[in-house]
Design an enzyme around this catalytic site. Structure first.
Site, PDB file in Angstrom:
ATOM      1  N   THR A  14       0.834  -1.206   0.000  1.00 38.08           N
ATOM      2  CA  THR A  14       0.000   0.000   0.000  1.00 38.08           C
ATOM      3  C   THR A  14       0.870   1.258   0.000  1.00 38.08           C
ATOM      4  O   THR A  14       0.366   2.373   0.078  1.00 38.08           O
ATOM      5  CB  THR A  14      -0.920   0.038   1.243  1.00 38.08           C
ATOM      6  OG1 THR A  14      -0.094  -0.031   2.413  1.00 38.08           O
ATOM      7  CG2 THR A  14      -1.880  -1.134   1.246  1.00 38.08           C
ATOM      8  N   GLY A  15       2.162   1.066  -0.081  1.00 37.79           N
ATOM      9  CA  GLY A  15       3.094   2.189   0.063  1.00 37.79           C
ATOM     10  C   GLY A  15       3.321   2.982  -1.216  1.00 37.79           C
ATOM     11  O   GLY A  15       2.798   2.671  -2.292  1.00 37.79           O
ATOM     12  N   ALA A  18       5.423   1.278  -4.278  1.00 36.83           N
ATOM     13  CA  ALA A  18       4.594   0.347  -5.039  1.00 36.83           C
ATOM     14  C   ALA A  18       3.684   1.131  -5.979  1.00 36.83           C
ATOM     15  O   ALA A  18       3.564   0.820  -7.170  1.00 36.83           O
ATOM     16  CB  ALA A  18       3.773  -0.509  -4.088  1.00 36.83           C
ATOM     17  N   LYS A  19       3.084   2.168  -5.444  1.00 36.04           N
ATOM     18  CA  LYS A  19       2.123   2.941  -6.215  1.00 36.04           C
ATOM     19  C   LYS A  19       2.784   3.731  -7.351  1.00 36.04           C
ATOM     20  O   LYS A  19       2.313   3.728  -8.482  1.00 36.04           O
ATOM     21  CB  LYS A  19       1.404   3.884  -5.267  1.00 36.04           C
ATOM     22  CG  LYS A  19       0.298   4.663  -5.903  1.00 36.04           C
ATOM     23  CD  LYS A  19      -0.545   5.289  -4.823  1.00 36.04           C
ATOM     24  CE  LYS A  19      -1.365   6.419  -5.412  1.00 36.04           C
ATOM     25  NZ  LYS A  19      -1.877   7.264  -4.355  1.00 36.04           N
ATOM     26  N   ASP A 177      19.479  -0.916  -6.444  1.00 41.66           N
ATOM     27  CA  ASP A 177      19.950   0.458  -6.555  1.00 41.66           C
ATOM     28  C   ASP A 177      19.332   0.919  -7.871  1.00 41.66           C
ATOM     29  O   ASP A 177      19.785   0.528  -8.947  1.00 41.66           O
ATOM     30  CB  ASP A 177      21.478   0.526  -6.627  1.00 41.66           C
ATOM     31  CG  ASP A 177      21.958   1.964  -6.683  1.00 41.66           C
ATOM     32  OD1 ASP A 177      21.375   2.753  -7.457  1.00 41.66           O
ATOM     33  OD2 ASP A 177      22.901   2.308  -5.959  1.00 41.66           O
ATOM     34  N   HIS A 178      18.284   1.721  -7.778  1.00 39.35           N
ATOM     35  CA  HIS A 178      17.505   1.949  -9.006  1.00 39.35           C
ATOM     36  C   HIS A 178      18.308   2.703 -10.066  1.00 39.35           C
ATOM     37  O   HIS A 178      17.955   2.680 -11.235  1.00 39.35           O
ATOM     38  CB  HIS A 178      16.160   2.613  -8.703  1.00 39.35           C
ATOM     39  CG  HIS A 178      16.240   4.078  -8.429  1.00 39.35           C
ATOM     40  ND1 HIS A 178      16.684   4.580  -7.236  1.00 39.35           N
ATOM     41  CD2 HIS A 178      15.941   5.153  -9.201  1.00 39.35           C
ATOM     42  CE1 HIS A 178      16.646   5.906  -7.293  1.00 39.35           C
ATOM     43  NE2 HIS A 178      16.201   6.284  -8.477  1.00 39.35           N
ATOM     44  N   GLU A 216      18.754  17.626  -7.618  1.00 41.53           N
ATOM     45  CA  GLU A 216      17.294  17.513  -7.565  1.00 41.53           C
ATOM     46  C   GLU A 216      16.700  18.867  -7.233  1.00 41.53           C
ATOM     47  O   GLU A 216      17.335  19.679  -6.565  1.00 41.53           O
ATOM     48  CB  GLU A 216      16.887  16.554  -6.444  1.00 41.53           C
ATOM     49  CG  GLU A 216      17.292  15.129  -6.674  1.00 41.53           C
ATOM     50  CD  GLU A 216      16.674  14.222  -5.616  1.00 41.53           C
ATOM     51  OE1 GLU A 216      15.482  13.907  -5.743  1.00 41.53           O
ATOM     52  OE2 GLU A 216      17.369  13.868  -4.664  1.00 41.53           O
ATOM     53  N   HIS A 240      23.943   5.379  -5.069  1.00 37.83           N
ATOM     54  CA  HIS A 240      23.888   5.793  -6.475  1.00 37.83           C
ATOM     55  C   HIS A 240      25.186   6.423  -6.979  1.00 37.83           C
ATOM     56  O   HIS A 240      25.674   6.084  -8.055  1.00 37.83           O
ATOM     57  CB  HIS A 240      22.747   6.789  -6.695  1.00 37.83           C
ATOM     58  CG  HIS A 240      21.450   6.369  -6.076  1.00 37.83           C
ATOM     59  ND1 HIS A 240      20.995   5.073  -6.107  1.00 37.83           N
ATOM     60  CD2 HIS A 240      20.493   7.074  -5.415  1.00 37.83           C
ATOM     61  CE1 HIS A 240      19.819   5.004  -5.496  1.00 37.83           C
ATOM     62  NE2 HIS A 240      19.494   6.210  -5.062  1.00 37.83           N
ATOM     63  N   LYS A 345      16.856  19.617 -12.064  1.00 37.75           N
ATOM     64  CA  LYS A 345      16.823  18.167 -11.861  1.00 37.75           C
ATOM     65  C   LYS A 345      17.652  17.556 -12.980  1.00 37.75           C
ATOM     66  O   LYS A 345      17.253  17.597 -14.151  1.00 37.75           O
ATOM     67  CB  LYS A 345      15.382  17.660 -11.923  1.00 37.75           C
ATOM     68  CG  LYS A 345      15.241  16.146 -12.035  1.00 37.75           C
ATOM     69  CD  LYS A 345      15.396  15.460 -10.710  1.00 37.75           C
ATOM     70  CE  LYS A 345      15.335  13.939 -10.855  1.00 37.75           C
ATOM     71  NZ  LYS A 345      15.755  13.231  -9.645  1.00 37.75           N
TER      72      LYS A 345
HETATM   73  C1  BG6 Z   1      16.508   7.837  -3.862  1.00 34.02           C
HETATM   74  C2  BG6 Z   1      16.688   8.774  -2.707  1.00 34.02           C
HETATM   75  O1  BG6 Z   1      17.293   6.696  -3.686  1.00 34.02           O
HETATM   76  O2  BG6 Z   1      16.864   8.490  -5.057  1.00 34.02           O
HETATM   77  C3  BG6 Z   1      15.876  10.028  -2.905  1.00 34.02           C
HETATM   78  O3  BG6 Z   1      16.310   8.131  -1.500  1.00 34.02           O
HETATM   79  C4  BG6 Z   1      16.172  10.656  -4.245  1.00 34.02           C
HETATM   80  O4  BG6 Z   1      16.124  10.959  -1.863  1.00 34.02           O
HETATM   81  C5  BG6 Z   1      16.085   9.630  -5.351  1.00 34.02           C
HETATM   82  O5  BG6 Z   1      15.232  11.675  -4.457  1.00 34.02           O
HETATM   83  C6  BG6 Z   1      16.566  10.215  -6.672  1.00 34.02           C
HETATM   84  O6  BG6 Z   1      16.252   9.329  -7.704  1.00 34.02           O
HETATM   85  P1  BG6 Z   1      16.029   9.844  -9.178  1.00 34.02           P
HETATM   86  O7  BG6 Z   1      15.783   8.603  -9.971  1.00 34.02           O
HETATM   87  O8  BG6 Z   1      14.870  10.777  -9.165  1.00 34.02           O
HETATM   88  O9  BG6 Z   1      17.300  10.556  -9.562  1.00 34.02           O
END
Ligand code: BG6
Length: 489
Positions: A14-15, A18-19, A177-178, A216, A240, A345
């Protein structure tokens, strides 16, 4: 290649993550036929929802991410919900029953992915229960996907790792690590290792410095409770930023297997010079935003954000100079900077090449620019190479030119989301773009030495205005070495 059949059990269903990310990514995979028809998803969280409420929630999330969604009803029919108390065995026994039923119904062959997208304090507990209450006892594969933060420092990360390793082997653990799912981060290796014109120059003879910026515009939003104890160093640098550094600095792997790539990244991180004690001041800069303007709108300073201590010493900005003690990189600074509430950004890597031995085209009005290779990670995705060429006309004058490749204009704007790629990789058992424990440990070890010094000494915060590129000291960090930050806007 066909995607394996699988049950995905999502903790924290529900977080927010996920959404915003997971449901739309799963839907995209489904729409593109990259999810086998034999899949089922169990969402769990504390709330007492029915399958129907959950399905509507998933549908909503998909329709927020995209305006139209064909086959959405078919898609959500694969979703199930079970209210859950993460500390209670009874909850897991019920989960197991539902999992076993769905396994039969969808013929999932016992394949299970456990995805922890929730508060990190429960990662260990959940992992214990998954084993003790029999959920990992299955005929198919079992994998644990775990979101950040992986610990708060080296010690807590070790403890967490020890705990989850009781239920899952290292090869079954997928630490997200996205950034590693971003198309242009994945492209770093290809640019380096598939081009004869870069790799021979990729060293201290030809490169003067490398700059990585991830800025950001957002502030801390609703995450102050987490962020207050984290700060930009733990939130962005430990994971990252150091991952991008490792990909830029690593030696060519002998092949593209998960083990070879990871072991080269580990080796790179091992040669990263520790910055500690007195040196932290010289090599690292921290900042915290004060009130300012973001795109014409007034915003408050960090200390005035909801749930932030009015005296907070948490950094929302970090700049640093990293050095590698190895043959390839000796003497070449890698500058990094990242922060919240900055002017733009943007995530970009600028590789600055050394000047040519002498300038034949010297002209007091126009200096020769150094060659730059810019890797645009986001929001645009592409590469720009900055060169010098002859200015049109009679004289032998130079002018800067740029060769650009924008991947969005080539491949259509629909480059898959990072999460889409990572979920796909996990379904296929490919852990290359997830962080190995050794990388996590080395990164924490590096970062801890800096935070130890910072915790001892309070700073005069705020020291940068919201909507700017950070504190003055971050510019001076490069000026001392005769460099400056190349603009990333
Ligand atoms: C996350 C951080 O891992 O990465 C956030 O916890 C940050 O604080 C985010 O905003 C940034 O990701 P992106 O994909 O928007 O550069």
């Amino acid at each position: 290649i066909e995607t394996p059949k699988s049950l995905i059990m999502l903790f924290g269903a529900t977080g927010d993550l996920a959404k915003r990310k997971l449901f739309p990514s799963l839907y995209n995979l489904y729409r593109k036929g990259k999810l086998s028809e034999n899949f089922a998803i169990i969402g769990t969280a504390r709330r007492d929802w029915s399958h129907e409420v959950f399905r509507d929630h998933v549908k909503d999330s998909v329709l927020t991410a995209r305006k139209t969604a064909e086959k959405i009803d078919e898609f959500i029919s694969h979703f199930y919900y079970q209210a859950h108390d993460v500390t209670d065995s009874e909850s897991y026994i019920q989960l197991k029953k539902l999992a076993d039923d769905l396994d039969q119904q969808y013929q999932l062959e016992g394949n299970r992915i456990f995805y922890l997208a929730m508060a990190p304090e429960y990662f260990g507990t959940i992992s214990d229960h998954l084993k003790d209450d029999g959920l990992t006892n299955t005929n198919g594969f079992k994998r644990l996907v775990i979101e950040k933060p992986f610990g708060h420092d080296l010690e807590s990360a070790k403890a967490l790792n020890k705990q989850i390793r009781k239920s899952f082997s290292e090869s079954e653990i997928y630490r997200i690590d996205h950034y590693l799912g971003k198309a242009m981060v994945q492209n770093i290796e290809v640019i380096r290792f598939a081009n004869a014109i870069f790799e021979p120059l990729w060293n201290n003879r030809y490169i003067s410095n490398i700059q990585i910026t991830s800025s950001e515009m957002l502030g801390v939003e609703e995450r102050a409770r987490y962020y207050e104890n984290s700060g930009a160093l733990r939130d962005m640098v430990q994971n990252h930023m150091l991952q991008m550094v490792a990909l830029l600095a690593m030696e060519p792997p002998i092949n593209l297997t998960t083990n070879e790539i990871r072991s080269e990244k580990v080796r790179a991180l091992r040669s990263l010079r520790a910055i500690e004690g007195e040196d932290v001041q010289k090599y690292f800069v921290r900042g915290q935003y004060g009130a300012g303007n973001i795109q014409g709108e007034k915003v408050v300073g960090y200390r005035d954000e909801v749930n932030v201590d009015p005296q907070s010493n948490t950094e929302t900005y970090v700049a640093g100079k990293l050095m590698f003690d190895n043959f390839r990189w000796a003497g070449v600074p890698f500058y990094i900077r990242t922060g919240k509430r900055m002017a733009t950004k943007s995530t970009k890597i600028v590789v600055q090449f050394k000047d040519i031995p002498m300038n034949l085209y010297y002209n007091k009005d126009q200096q020769l620019n150094p060659n730059l290779l810019v890797i645009h990670i986001q929001p645009e995705e592409g590469i720009t190479l900055h060169l010098n060429a002859k200015k049109a006309g009679q004289n032998m004058e130079t002018t800067p030119v740029q060769l650009s490749f924008a991947s969005s204009s080539m491949e259509g704007i629909n480059t898959p989301e990072a999460y889409e790629k990572l979920i796909y990789d996990c379904l296929h058992g490919d852990a290359t773009n997830f962080t190995h424990w050794d990388e996590v440990a080395l990164s924490w070890n590096f970062v801890d030495k800096i935070s130890n010094v910072w915790e001892e000494k309070k700073m005069e915060f705020p020291n940068y205005e919201a909507g700017t590129m950070g504190p003055k000291a971050a510019d001076e960090l490069l000026e001392k070495d005769g460099f400056f930050w190349w603009p990333v806007e």
